[in-house]
Each structure stands twice: as structure tokens, then as C-alpha cells.
Motif scaffolding. Structure first.
Motif, PDB file in Angstrom:
ATOM      1  N   LEU A  25       0.829  -1.215   0.000  1.00 13.33           N
ATOM      2  CA  LEU A  25       0.000   0.000   0.000  1.00 13.33           C
ATOM      3  C   LEU A  25       0.860   1.261   0.000  1.00 13.33           C
ATOM      4  N   GLU A  26       1.950   1.235   0.772  1.00 14.99           N
ATOM      5  CA  GLU A  26       2.841   2.399   0.797  1.00 14.99           C
ATOM      6  C   GLU A  26       3.485   2.626  -0.565  1.00 14.99           C
ATOM      7  N   ARG A  27       3.891   1.542  -1.233  1.00 15.22           N
ATOM      8  CA  ARG A  27       4.452   1.688  -2.581  1.00 15.22           C
ATOM      9  C   ARG A  27       3.408   2.261  -3.539  1.00 15.22           C
ATOM     10  N   ASP A  28       2.183   1.768  -3.436  1.00 11.63           N
ATOM     11  CA  ASP A  28       1.115   2.270  -4.299  1.00 11.63           C
ATOM     12  C   ASP A  28       0.872   3.768  -4.087  1.00 11.63           C
ATOM     13  N   LEU A  29       0.910   4.190  -2.842  1.00 13.32           N
ATOM     14  CA  LEU A  29       0.653   5.608  -2.551  1.00 13.32           C
ATOM     15  C   LEU A  29       1.794   6.509  -3.020  1.00 13.32           C
ATOM     16  N   MET A  30       3.020   5.976  -3.017  1.00 15.61           N
ATOM     17  CA  MET A  30       4.168   6.789  -3.423  1.00 15.61           C
ATOM     18  C   MET A  30       4.478   6.677  -4.912  1.00 15.61           C
ATOM     19  N   ALA A  31       3.812   5.786  -5.607  1.00 14.86           N
ATOM     20  CA  ALA A  31       4.068   5.594  -7.037  1.00 14.86           C
ATOM     21  C   ALA A  31       3.677   6.850  -7.810  1.00 14.86           C
ATOM     22  N   THR A  32       4.369   7.063  -8.911  1.00 14.57           N
ATOM     23  CA  THR A  32       4.109   8.255  -9.715  1.00 14.57           C
ATOM     24  C   THR A  32       2.932   8.060 -10.665  1.00 14.57           C
ATOM     25  N   SER A  33       2.406   6.831 -10.734  1.00 18.05           N
ATOM     26  CA  SER A  33       1.282   6.594 -11.638  1.00 18.05           C
ATOM     27  C   SER A  33       0.063   7.394 -11.171  1.00 18.05           C
ATOM     28  N   PRO A  34      -0.656   7.926 -12.121  1.00 15.96           N
ATOM     29  CA  PRO A  34      -1.807   8.754 -11.748  1.00 15.96           C
ATOM     30  C   PRO A  34      -2.963   7.895 -11.226  1.00 15.96           C
ATOM     31  N   GLN A  35      -3.188   7.984  -9.944  1.00 14.91           N
ATOM     32  CA  GLN A  35      -4.304   7.281  -9.345  1.00 14.91           C
ATOM     33  C   GLN A  35      -5.423   8.289  -9.128  1.00 14.91           C
ATOM     34  N   GLY A  36      -6.616   7.818  -9.181  1.00 14.19           N
ATOM     35  CA  GLY A  36      -7.729   8.696  -8.890  1.00 14.19           C
ATOM     36  C   GLY A  36      -7.751   9.064  -7.423  1.00 14.19           C
ATOM     37  N   ARG A  37      -8.374  10.175  -7.140  1.00 14.61           N
ATOM     38  CA  ARG A  37      -8.441  10.649  -5.763  1.00 14.61           C
ATOM     39  C   ARG A  37      -9.114   9.607  -4.863  1.00 14.61           C
ATOM     40  N   HIS A  38     -10.165   8.997  -5.378  1.00 12.94           N
ATOM     41  CA  HIS A  38     -10.890   8.001  -4.594  1.00 12.94           C
ATOM     42  C   HIS A  38     -10.012   6.796  -4.288  1.00 12.94           C
ATOM     43  N   ARG A  39      -9.219   6.343  -5.260  1.00 10.46           N
ATOM     44  CA  ARG A  39      -8.329   5.189  -5.049  1.00 10.46           C
ATOM     45  C   ARG A  39      -7.264   5.490  -4.012  1.00 10.46           C
ATOM     46  N   ARG A  40      -6.706   6.702  -4.047  1.00  9.59           N
ATOM     47  CA  ARG A  40      -5.704   7.082  -3.036  1.00  9.59           C
ATOM     48  C   ARG A  40      -6.344   7.127  -1.650  1.00  9.59           C
ATOM     49  N   TYR A  41      -7.562   7.626  -1.585  1.00  5.43           N
ATOM     50  CA  TYR A  41      -8.271   7.686  -0.311  1.00  5.43           C
ATOM     51  C   TYR A  41      -8.482   6.266   0.229  1.00  5.43           C
ATOM     52  N   ASP A  42      -8.936   5.363  -0.641  1.00  7.79           N
ATOM     53  CA  ASP A  42      -9.161   3.970  -0.233  1.00  7.79           C
ATOM     54  C   ASP A  42      -7.868   3.320   0.247  1.00  7.79           C
ATOM     55  N   ALA A  43      -6.783   3.555  -0.487  1.00 14.88           N
ATOM     56  CA  ALA A  43      -5.490   2.976  -0.108  1.00 14.88           C
ATOM     57  C   ALA A  43      -5.024   3.536   1.231  1.00 14.88           C
TER      58      ALA A  43
END
Length: 70
Positions: A25-43
Motif C-alpha cells: 500500500l505504501e508503494r502504491d501511494l508513493m508511485a508516480t502513476s496517476p491514481q484517482g483521488r478516490h483510489r488514493r483515499y481507499d489505499a
């Protein structure tokens, strides 16, 4: 009947799985790939819950005495 050692090993295995999920989850949050706001919130929400769960597991593991202790 299974003893304390079996339960402790089970909790330690669960803690390893939670640590792996936290790292993911930490890697996903720090990744440069554009995630939607909702996905970042969920993560972020899942990350907070996983850290809380890990803390409780570690407390549980610490309270289980080693073999031969009482």
C-alpha cells in the motif's frame, strides 16, 4: 489440542502478511502513476487500518509467553 506455540506462530504469520500488505500500500501511494483521488483515499484508509491491526497483533504476540515460560 494446540498450544500457545501454535497460536503464536499463527499470529506471527498473520503479522508478516499484514506487513507485506502495508509495504504494498505504501508503494502504491508513493508511485508516480496517476491514481484517482478516490483510489488514493481507499489505499490510505486501508493502510491506516492495516497499521492498527498490526499494532494489535504485535501486542497479542508479545503477551504470549515463550515455550517453558509462565
Amino acid at each position: 489440542m494446540r498450544g500457545r506455540g501454535w497460536i503464536k506462530a499463527l499470529r506471527q504469520d498473520e503479522a508478516r502478511q499484514v506487513r507485506a500488505r502495508i509495504a504494498e500500500l505504501e508503494r502504491d501511494l508513493m508511485a508516480t502513476s496517476p491514481q484517482g483521488r478516490h483510489r488514493r483515499y481507499d489505499a490510505g484508509h486501508e493502510l491506516r487500518n492495516a497499521k492498527f491491526h498490526l499494532e494489535r497483533l504485535e501486542e497479542c504476540i508479545a503477551e504470549i509467553p515463550e515455550k517453558g515460560e509462565r
